[in-house]
Scaffold this active site. Structure first.
Site, PDB file in Angstrom:
ATOM      1  N   GLU A   1       0.831  -1.208   0.000  1.00 55.16           N
ATOM      2  CA  GLU A   1       0.000   0.000   0.000  1.00 55.16           C
ATOM      3  C   GLU A   1       0.865   1.257   0.000  1.00 55.16           C
ATOM      4  O   GLU A   1       0.542   2.254  -0.657  1.00 55.16           O
ATOM      5  CB  GLU A   1      -0.934  -0.024   1.208  1.00 55.16           C
ATOM      6  CG  GLU A   1      -2.021  -1.098   1.067  1.00 55.16           C
ATOM      7  CD  GLU A   1      -2.887  -1.231   2.298  1.00 55.16           C
ATOM      8  OE1 GLU A   1      -4.108  -1.005   2.201  1.00 55.16           O
ATOM      9  OE2 GLU A   1      -2.336  -1.550   3.374  1.00 55.16           O
TER      10      GLU A   1
ATOM     11  N   GLU B   1      -3.859  -9.424   4.177  1.00 56.70           N
ATOM     12  CA  GLU B   1      -4.665  -9.120   5.360  1.00 56.70           C
ATOM     13  C   GLU B   1      -5.824 -10.099   5.576  1.00 56.70           C
ATOM     14  O   GLU B   1      -6.230 -10.351   6.712  1.00 56.70           O
ATOM     15  CB  GLU B   1      -5.219  -7.688   5.260  1.00 56.70           C
ATOM     16  CG  GLU B   1      -4.188  -6.596   5.423  1.00 56.70           C
ATOM     17  CD  GLU B   1      -3.485  -6.219   4.127  1.00 56.70           C
ATOM     18  OE1 GLU B   1      -2.722  -5.241   4.121  1.00 56.70           O
ATOM     19  OE2 GLU B   1      -3.691  -6.925   3.101  1.00 56.70           O
TER      20      GLU B   1
END
Length: 698
Positions: free
Chosen positions: A111, A131
């Site tokens: 990210e 995640e």
């Protein structure tokens, strides 16, 4: 001219010829902890304030780029600056910011890279958004910048699978802009110079437009409904990706809302607990001891377990001496190992070159004296104490001083085995789970006189073989099989009282078990349990209710898959209940004078779990397991307990210990001998305690 400034102990800023090199140095995996986040903000601000700087390049020291969040921050109040804010500020930089990625860029690391204006990968790079494996979803722009850069389908692919994507695939998607080789700092300098020269284009990902891909969204929803229905973060992730067509700020706010919601769900908490369980089990009293060097091991027994252990050791880079009593058995073992290694190549677990090198490290023999120079021996013959004692007596005479002598026994007393040697300090249990080259659990069974460095050696071996090693004390069955033996009885009680095998399997698979207990029995071989019941028969209390149905099945020669029938039939591609087994069940019920009653799926699950948790509590109270989280790890990594449930004792806290005590007391009205409240569990209920509190510090 080069000028280097240390922003903090994790981040440095180097200026050279109009280029600002921002280096992340937070070993071992450059996790995006608070100091890294704060330092990145300050470094980018400083580079923007410097009129001589024209382009900024972010890279990392060590073996990897940022490989995720700092796990030490999990479950604690968030520390400013938050990663989404860092990413937004980097993207808003007035000067071009590029990232150079090597090793892995995972989760928050990817990210962070998505927020830069161009991405260069070093050959061998793997990227991903894992995640979902923690019951979460990307929370720092992954669901928003991903679709803008690589489309919704590719974003959903990596966000819902958690898989790691190789650099070449990432390049084909446009996730990275080029692949280079060489030193990461030099590549960063060269890429920054290319930006200055106009040879590497930059753009803000957040300013790109995401195209709504309804087909990809619907396919993802269907897949989640079918395969991931119990993971609350999965549908949240899809809806966050669907918002990527709007303004970035709104999508980021929605993503963060979804992330926070997922964090609070039972599945999120369970999967985070499972993540920590894998790490907590390494905290043992012997952690400070120095392991003995192990490069060469012996494996005695070339059957299913021995060949699996040998395969795991070969895949871990060790030399293996495989011992069998006869040439024919030895050849079967060697062939099984070769087949296992072939399977590892097909599954992408090893290359053809490593396969050949592994086979070259295998030395089969029928002469136990060839074990004279090995560092560690694992005995993996059948469960017979006298046979094991005979083998260890021979090993004691053959093996060099300091060699570790281990038994792969599933149940038997390691202290008794150790006593036949002159070196009980070198003896321990290494209980692998079948198939040993695939299953991740390894119980390291510590006997009364096992030396600390021998325990440490067992754990070091587990790490080398990529196992989750759990410390266990000596008792019949250790942690996992002791608990299994207890809850196995309640399964048979429900069978006798009216629940059929397929009903019990369906209920427990509905709860989330990978496979129901009757299917597991058929897969493992019903003769194994039969032999164990015979061994335990003299120890069985006279007042215990004993169900002979499984014995009657085995008396027919029906041992499960390997014989074509057991609880189920395996004579075609689709398994189905065995009518002849059902006839035996019906006959035994009639003989016992039992009128079958119906069990709801909820009743089946409640009784199964209550029995499992009861014995788990006793195992902790007896010190066989160090902590509740160790029991959870055993069942997560060795027995197919659903990861999203976090393990039996994590789940016990969700049920509530007072409720569990009440259940046992209610069931005791039917069978007071079996259903007894463990004193440890009753005390927890009376004091308002929890199993989680007993894991404090781990």
């Amino acid at each position: 001219m080069t000028d280097t400034t240390r922003i903090n102990d994790k981040i440095s800023l180097e200026r050279q010829d109009g280029i600002a090199l921002v280096r992340i140095d937070n070993p071992p995996v450059n996790a995006s902890g608070q100091a890294v986040r704060q330092g990145l903000l300050e470094a980018v601000d400083a580079a923007n304030a410097d009129t001589d700087v024209k382009v900024i390049a972010i890279y990392a020291a060590g073996r990897t780029f940022v490989a995720g969040a700092d796990i030490r921050e999990f479950g604690k109040p968030p520390k400013s600056p938050a990663l989404p804010d860092v990413c937004n500020q980097i993207e808003a930089s007035g000067k071009p910011v590029i990232s150079v990625l090597h090793g892995t860029a995972l989760g928050g690391g990817l990210e962070l890279a998505l927020a830069t204006h161009a991405r260069v990968g070093i050959k061998g790079l793997r990227v991903g958004l894992p995640e979902i494996l923690l019951g979460l979803l990307p929370g720092a722009g992954g669901t928003q910048r991903g679709p803008r850069l690589i489309g919704m389908a590719n974003t959903l692919d990596i966000a819902l699978s958690g898989r790691q994507v190789k650099a070449e695939e990432a390049l084909s998607w446009g996730l990275i802009d080029r692949i280079e080789t060489g030193d990461v700092r030099e590549v960063a300098l060269a890429a920054a110079r290319d930006v200055l020269a106009g040879r590497l284009a930059t753009r803000r990902t957040g300013e790109l437009e995401a195209t709504r891909d309804e087909a990809a969204l619907e396919a993802a929803r269907a897949m989640v409904a079918k395969k991931m229905a119990r993971i609350a973060s999965a549908p949240l992730c899809i809806e966050a990706v669907a918002r990527a067509t709007g303004p970035l700020a709104e999508g980021m706010a929605f993503e963060r809302q979804c992330f926070t919601e997922a964090l609070k769900t039972p599945s999120g908490q369970g999967m985070i607990h499972a993540f920590f369980a894998e790490r907590a089990v390494a905290k043992i009293p012997e952690a400070g001891a120095t392991p003995r060097p192990v490069t060469k091991i012996g494996v005695i027994g070339g059957g299913t377990m021995g060949s699996g252990i040998a395969t795991a050791a070969l895949m871990g880079g060790l030399e293996v001496r495989l011992i069998e009593v006869a040439d024919e058995a030895l050849e079967r073992g060697r062939a099984t190992i070769a087949k296992n290694l072939d399977g590892a190549v097909k599954r992408g677990k090893m290359s053809a070159e490593k396969h050949d090198a592994a086979l070259a490290r295998l030395a089969p023999s029928t002469d136990m004296h060839t074990l004279a120079d090995v560092d560690l021996v694992i005995e993996a013959v059948f469960e017979n104490m006298e046979v094991k004692k005979e083998i260890f007596t021979k090993l004691d005479a053959i093996c060099k001083p300091g060699a570790v002598l281990a038994s792969n026994t599933s149940y038997l007393n390691i202290d008794e085995i150790a006593r036949v040697t002159s070196r009980p300090q070198d003896v321990l249990g290494l209980h692998f789970f079948s198939p040993a080259h695939i299953m991740r659990l390894l119980e390291v069974v510590v006997a009364e006189k096992t030396a600390p460095e021998v325990v440490a050696t067992g754990f070091a071996l587990g790490k080398a073989l990529r196992k989750v090693a759990v410390r266990a004390g000596v008792c019949d069955g250790f942690i996992g099989n002791r608990i299994l033996a207890h809850y196995g009885k309640v399964i048979m009680y429900m069978l006798m009282d009216g629940a059929d095998p397929a009903e019990i399997d369906a209920a427990l698979e509905g709860f989330g078990l990978a496979m129901g207990p009757f299917k597991v029995g058929d897969l493992a071989g019903l003769d194994i349990g039969w032999a164990e019941r015979k061994r335990r028969a003299p120890l069985r209390p006279a007042e215990e209710r004993y169900i002979p149905i499984a014995d009657r099945i085995c008396e027919q020669g029906w041992f499960g898959r390997k014989t074509g029938r057991g609880w189920y039939l395996y004579d075609d591609a689709e398994i189905r209940p065995n009518p002849a087994a059902q006839a035996i069940i019906d006959a035994e019920r009639a003989r016992a004078g039992i009128t079958p009653r119906k069990f709801t799926p909820e009743e089946i699950v409640d009784r199964f779990l209550t029995a499992m948790i009861s014995e788990s509590a006793r195992v902790v109270a007896d010190g066989i397991a160090q902590r509740p989280i160790d029991v959870d790890a055993v069942f997560l990594f060795g027995y197919g307990f659903p990861r999203f449930r976090g393990g039996p004792l994590h789940h016990a806290d969700q049920i509530g210990v007072a409720e569990l005590v009440a259940r046992i007391e209610a069931y005791a009205k039917e069978d007071a001998q079996y259903w007894q409240v463990p004193p440890f569990l009753r005390k927890l209920a009376e004091t308002g305690g929890s199993f989680a509190a007993l894991n404090t510090g781990d």
